[in-house]
Design an enzyme around this catalytic site. Structure first.
Site, PDB file in Angstrom:
ATOM      1  CG  ASN A  25     -13.014  -4.319   6.903  1.00  0.00           C
ATOM      2  OD1 ASN A  25     -12.955  -4.728   8.197  1.00  0.00           O
ATOM      3  ND2 ASN A  25     -13.287  -5.332   6.222  1.00  0.00           N
ATOM      4  CD  GLU A  64     -19.913 -14.069  14.207  1.00  0.00           C
ATOM      5  OE1 GLU A  64     -20.883 -12.579  14.191  1.00  0.00           O
ATOM      6  OE2 GLU A  64     -19.602 -14.060  13.162  1.00  0.00           O
ATOM      7  CB  THR A 114     -15.056  -7.214   2.622  1.00  0.00           C
ATOM      8  OG1 THR A 114     -16.134  -7.654   3.242  1.00  0.00           O
ATOM      9  CG2 THR A 114     -13.990  -7.909   3.921  1.00  0.00           C
ATOM     10  CE  LYS A 172     -13.539  -6.302  11.551  1.00  0.00           C
ATOM     11  NZ  LYS A 172     -13.325  -6.941   9.635  1.00  0.00           N
ATOM     12  NE  ARG A 180     -16.658  -3.487   6.660  1.00  0.00           N
ATOM     13  CZ  ARG A 180     -16.684  -4.536   6.445  1.00  0.00           C
ATOM     14  NH1 ARG A 180     -17.212  -5.034   4.683  1.00  0.00           N
ATOM     15  NH2 ARG A 180     -16.120  -6.087   7.722  1.00  0.00           N
ATOM     16  CE1 TYR A 219     -13.533 -11.672  10.679  1.00  0.00           C
ATOM     17  CE2 TYR A 219     -12.623 -11.297  12.451  1.00  0.00           C
ATOM     18  CZ  TYR A 219     -13.168 -10.785  11.927  1.00  0.00           C
ATOM     19  OH  TYR A 219     -13.491  -9.433  11.862  1.00  0.00           O
ATOM     20  CG  HIS A 236     -17.493  -9.131  12.251  1.00  0.00           C
ATOM     21  ND1 HIS A 236     -17.373  -9.818  11.608  1.00  0.00           N
ATOM     22  CD2 HIS A 236     -18.072  -9.227  13.364  1.00  0.00           C
ATOM     23  CE1 HIS A 236     -18.127 -11.051  12.200  1.00  0.00           C
ATOM     24  NE2 HIS A 236     -19.057 -10.158  12.985  1.00  0.00           N
ATOM     25  CG  PHE A 285      -7.033 -12.489   4.782  1.00  0.00           C
ATOM     26  CD1 PHE A 285      -7.799 -12.462   6.061  1.00  0.00           C
ATOM     27  CD2 PHE A 285      -7.579 -13.403   3.370  1.00  0.00           C
ATOM     28  CE1 PHE A 285      -9.070 -12.836   5.803  1.00  0.00           C
ATOM     29  CE2 PHE A 285      -8.855 -13.428   3.232  1.00  0.00           C
ATOM     30  CZ  PHE A 285      -9.586 -13.119   4.670  1.00  0.00           C
ATOM     31  NE  ARG A 330     -22.638  -9.310   5.848  1.00  0.00           N
ATOM     32  CZ  ARG A 330     -21.497 -10.385   5.501  1.00  0.00           C
ATOM     33  NH1 ARG A 330     -21.001  -9.891   6.645  1.00  0.00           N
ATOM     34  NH2 ARG A 330     -20.799 -10.404   4.482  1.00  0.00           N
TER      35      ARG A 330
HETATM   36  N1  UDP Z   1      -9.826  -9.856   4.886  1.00  0.00           N
HETATM   37  C1  UDP Z   1      -8.745  -8.991   5.036  1.00  0.00           C
HETATM   38  N2  UDP Z   1      -8.473  -9.418   3.873  1.00  0.00           N
HETATM   39  C2  UDP Z   1      -9.244 -10.701   2.523  1.00  0.00           C
HETATM   40  C3  UDP Z   1      -9.935 -10.207   2.717  1.00  0.00           C
HETATM   41  C4  UDP Z   1     -10.148  -9.956   4.363  1.00  0.00           C
HETATM   42  O1  UDP Z   1      -7.810  -8.473   5.225  1.00  0.00           O
HETATM   43  O2  UDP Z   1      -9.035 -10.325   1.229  1.00  0.00           O
HETATM   44  C5  UDP Z   1     -10.353  -9.307   6.634  1.00  0.00           C
HETATM   45  C6  UDP Z   1     -11.396  -8.225   6.666  1.00  0.00           C
HETATM   46  O3  UDP Z   1     -11.352  -7.498   7.397  1.00  0.00           O
HETATM   47  C7  UDP Z   1     -12.291  -8.892   7.005  1.00  0.00           C
HETATM   48  C8  UDP Z   1     -12.317  -9.728   7.125  1.00  0.00           C
HETATM   49  O4  UDP Z   1     -11.443 -10.503   7.259  1.00  0.00           O
HETATM   50  O5  UDP Z   1     -13.577  -7.777   7.159  1.00  0.00           O
HETATM   51  C9  UDP Z   1     -13.212 -10.992   7.458  1.00  0.00           C
HETATM   52  O6  UDP Z   1     -13.441 -11.510   6.134  1.00  0.00           O
HETATM   53  P1  UDP Z   1     -14.783 -11.547   5.452  1.00  0.00           P
HETATM   54  O7  UDP Z   1     -15.372 -11.707   4.423  1.00  0.00           O
HETATM   55  O8  UDP Z   1     -15.891 -12.984   6.529  1.00  0.00           O
HETATM   56  O9  UDP Z   1     -15.638 -10.285   5.476  1.00  0.00           O
HETATM   57  P2  UDP Z   1     -17.020  -9.491   6.293  1.00  0.00           P
HETATM   58  O10 UDP Z   1     -17.820 -10.554   6.906  1.00  0.00           O
HETATM   59  O11 UDP Z   1     -15.929  -8.874   7.014  1.00  0.00           O
HETATM   60  O12 UDP Z   1     -17.020  -8.381   4.930  1.00  0.00           O
HETATM   61 MG    MG Z   2     -17.610 -12.297   7.314  1.00  0.00          MG
END
Ligand code: UDP
Ligand code: MG
Length: 160
Positions: A123, A137, A102, A20, A113, A60, A126, A68, A96
């Site tokens: 974070n 994707e 996350t 990112k 992370r 997304y 992705h 958010f 992952r």
């Molecule tokens: N995100 C955020 N606030 C939240 C949850 C998610 O800003 O409360 C952002 C964060 O950058 C995250 C992305 O949205 O990586 C996608 O969310 P997801 O739940 O898919 O998490 P990931 O798969 O990236 O762990």
């Molecule tokens: Mg995700």
């Protein structure tokens, strides 16, 4: 063609990994790529890219109703990202795990992370959450001709 160097296709998955804008700005590109390389996955696509708003929203789209979402789109489009396609056995779940939770404060030390970030909204990386989304994707972020299929000469040293 060296059949013994090619993993049996049914077990090979692909995942979309993206560094990112904060990861790029903080100079973490090499550090993050090296973690996937050292694990033993095969890089099949790589580019630095300024993401348009529409693409971020499509990527997304499942989070569209979240409070958010606008800030997330602003974050992802705030500077260049590094787009990557990685291939390997179990690569989706394994990536992952390498990435971590996350919320970086909950991510285990040793994860990207957990080691390199402090806030959910910054974070650094992705990773696709399923093989289906990995395909979706990669199709979304890469154009035809941008991916490379190549023989990973390490393959016999990674799998018995
Ligand atoms: N995100 C955020 N606030 C939240 C949850 C998610 O800003 O409360 C952002 C964060 O950058 C995250 C992305 O949205 O990586 C996608 O969310 P997801 O739940 O898919 O998490 P990931 O798969 O990236 O762990
Ligand atoms: Mg995700």
């Amino acid at each position: 063609f060296l059949p013994h160097l090619v993993a049996s296709m049914e077990e090979v998955e692909e995942t979309y990994i993206m560094i990112k804008p904060d990861g790029v700005q903080r100079g973490l590109v090499g550090e993050i790529i090296s973690r996937f390389e050292r694990k033993g996955f095969k890089l099949t696509g790589l580019k630095l890219f300024q993401c348009p708003k529409e693409l971020a929203e499509e990527h997304y789209k499942d989070l569209k109703t979240k409070p958010f979402f606008p800030k997330l789109i602003e974050y992802i489009t705030s500077g260049p990202v590094v787009c990557m396609a990685w291939e390997g056995v179990g690569v989706v779940a394994s990536a992952r795990k390498l990435i971590g939770a996350t919320n970086p404060l909950q991510a285990e030390p040793g994860t990207i992370r957990g080691d390199l970030a402090v806030q959910t909204g910054r974070n650094v990386v992705h990773g696709s959450d399923s093989p289906e989304n990995g395909k979706r994707e990669i199709d979304l972020w890469f154009k035809e001709g941008e991916l490379c299929q190549w023989v990973h000469v390490q393959a016999p040293w990674l799998r018995e």
